[in-house]
Design a protein around this motif. Structure first.
Motif, PDB file in Angstrom:
ATOM      1  N   UNK A  34      76.374  37.790  58.070  1.00 52.52           N
ATOM      2  CA  UNK A  34      75.053  37.307  58.450  1.00 52.52           C
ATOM      3  C   UNK A  34      74.497  38.258  59.496  1.00 52.52           C
ATOM      4  N   UNK A  35      73.414  38.984  59.203  1.00 53.33           N
ATOM      5  CA  UNK A  35      72.901  39.980  60.149  1.00 53.33           C
ATOM      6  C   UNK A  35      72.463  39.346  61.462  1.00 53.33           C
ATOM      7  N   UNK A  76      85.784  47.092  52.259  1.00 52.42           N
ATOM      8  CA  UNK A  76      86.006  45.681  52.613  1.00 52.42           C
ATOM      9  C   UNK A  76      86.139  44.928  51.294  1.00 52.42           C
ATOM     10  N   UNK A  77      87.332  44.417  51.028  1.00 50.88           N
ATOM     11  CA  UNK A  77      87.600  43.812  49.728  1.00 50.88           C
ATOM     12  C   UNK A  77      87.728  42.295  49.775  1.00 50.88           C
ATOM     13  N   UNK A  78      87.824  41.733  50.994  1.00 54.37           N
ATOM     14  CA  UNK A  78      87.969  40.292  51.117  1.00 54.37           C
ATOM     15  C   UNK A  78      87.127  39.762  52.275  1.00 54.37           C
ATOM     16  N   UNK A 111      77.509  41.011  49.789  1.00 57.82           N
ATOM     17  CA  UNK A 111      78.164  41.709  50.901  1.00 57.82           C
ATOM     18  C   UNK A 111      79.315  42.566  50.393  1.00 57.82           C
ATOM     19  N   UNK A 112      80.167  41.991  49.565  1.00 55.56           N
ATOM     20  CA  UNK A 112      81.319  42.730  49.051  1.00 55.56           C
ATOM     21  C   UNK A 112      80.882  43.907  48.175  1.00 55.56           C
ATOM     22  N   UNK A 113      79.843  43.714  47.381  1.00 51.92           N
ATOM     23  CA  UNK A 113      79.329  44.814  46.557  1.00 51.92           C
ATOM     24  C   UNK A 113      78.788  45.939  47.435  1.00 51.92           C
ATOM     25  N   UNK A 114      78.135  45.570  48.529  1.00 47.26           N
ATOM     26  CA  UNK A 114      77.536  46.566  49.413  1.00 47.26           C
ATOM     27  C   UNK A 114      78.579  47.338  50.216  1.00 47.26           C
TER      28      UNK A 114
END
Length: 231
Positions: free
Chosen positions: A137-138, A183-185, A172-175
Motif C-alpha cells: 500500500x503506497x 519478491x515472490x511472496x 504487486x507481485x507482477x510488478x
C-alpha cells in the motif's frame, strides 16, 4: 553482538497504540526473542506514531519492557545512527508508514545490517512492514520506495481478504517479479483478538518460522503461472 543470525518477531495488533491490551502476546514474543539472554536496553523507534497521547504510549511501552528489567531508549534521544549501531535490541511501533520512512530514510542500510547480523527485532504493524523490501500500500508521500529489506518477502499488516485486495497483491507481485532479488511472496497478517504475527529466525539456509508458532492468522500469497495462489 548478541546473536549471529536473524531473529525477528513481526506482529499485527488491531490497535497501534493501546499496547498494554496486547501485553500477554507481546511478552511471549519478547521472551522468545531474548531466548534467556540478558539484554538491559531496547532501542525504540516511534517515528510512525500518529495518535494523540504520545507520552502515554511511551509509558505503556516502558511498562511492558520493565517486566523484563529492560530499559527503553528512544531513537529520538540522541544521534539515530549512533544509537542504532550501539543497539542490542530494536523495537519499532506502528502508525503512519510515511512518518516512519521519513524518520528512517537515511538509516535503512544500517538497519538492514543490524537485523541481518543478529540484532533481535520486534515490530508491530508498520514496524513489521518496514523490514520488507518495500510496501504494498503506497505511502501518501513516498519518501522512499525502499524499506529496510532485512527479509526477501513482503509483509502486509491489517490485511482483509477481499477480491480487490487479492488483485492488489497480484499486481504487486507482477510488478516486483523482476526485482533483484525478486519478491515472490506476500505475507498478509490479519487482525485478531489479542494480537497475532509471525516469528522468524535464520536457520543458516533462510528464514523459517520460529519454534512453537503457527502462521494461522497469516495468508501467504504467491504467483503460479501468472495466477495468485496461497501457499
Amino acid at each position: 553482538m548478541i546473536a549471529m543470525k536473524r531473529k525477528l518477531t513481526l506482529a499485527n495488533l488491531e490497535n497501534n497504540y493501546d499496547i498494554l491490551l496486547f501485553s500477554d502476546f507481546l511478552k511471549s514474543q519478547i521472551t522468545w526473542l531474548l531466548n534467556s539472554q540478558k539484554i538491559s536496553e531496547v532501542l525504540l523507534i516511534p517515528y510512525a506514531y500518529d495518535g494523540q497521547y504520545y507520552n502515554s504510549f511511551i509509558q505503556d511501552i516502558k511498562q511492558l519492557f520493565s517486566f523484563f528489567k529492560i530499559n527503553v531508549k528512544l531513537i529520538t534521544e540522541g544521534n539515530p545512527a549512533t544509537l542504532l549501531k550501539e543497539a542490542s535490541f530494536i523495537a519499532t511501533g506502528g502508525g503512519d508508514l510515511t512518518k516512519l520512512l521519513e524518520g528512517l530514510v537515511d538509516h535503512l542500510g544500517l538497519l538492514k545490517t543490524k537485523l541481518t547480523t543478529g540484532t533481535p527485532y520486534l515490530g508491530w504493524n508498520e514496524g513489521s512492514v518496514v523490514v520488507s523490501p518495500t510496501y504494498v500500500v503506497p505511502s501518501v508521500i513516498p519518501v522512499s520506495s525502499n524499506c529496510i529489506g532485512a527479509i526477501s518477502f513482503q509483509i502486509y499488516s491489517h490485511y482483509v481478504d477481499t477480491s480487490i485486495n487479492r488483485q492488489e497483491i497480484k499486481n504487486f507481485l507482477l510488478n516486483h517479479k523482476n526485482d533483484t532479488p525478486p519478491i515472490t511472496k506476500v505475507y498478509c497478517m490479519t487482525d485478531g483478538p489479542g494480537g497475532s504475527g509471525i516469528r522468524l529466525e535464520d536457520d543458516n539456509e533462510g528464514l523459517v518460522y520460529g519454534p512453537g508458532t503457527s502462521p494461522a492468522s497469516t495468508i501467504v500469497f504467491a504467483l503460479s503461472g501468472g495466477n495468485l495462489v496461497t501457499t
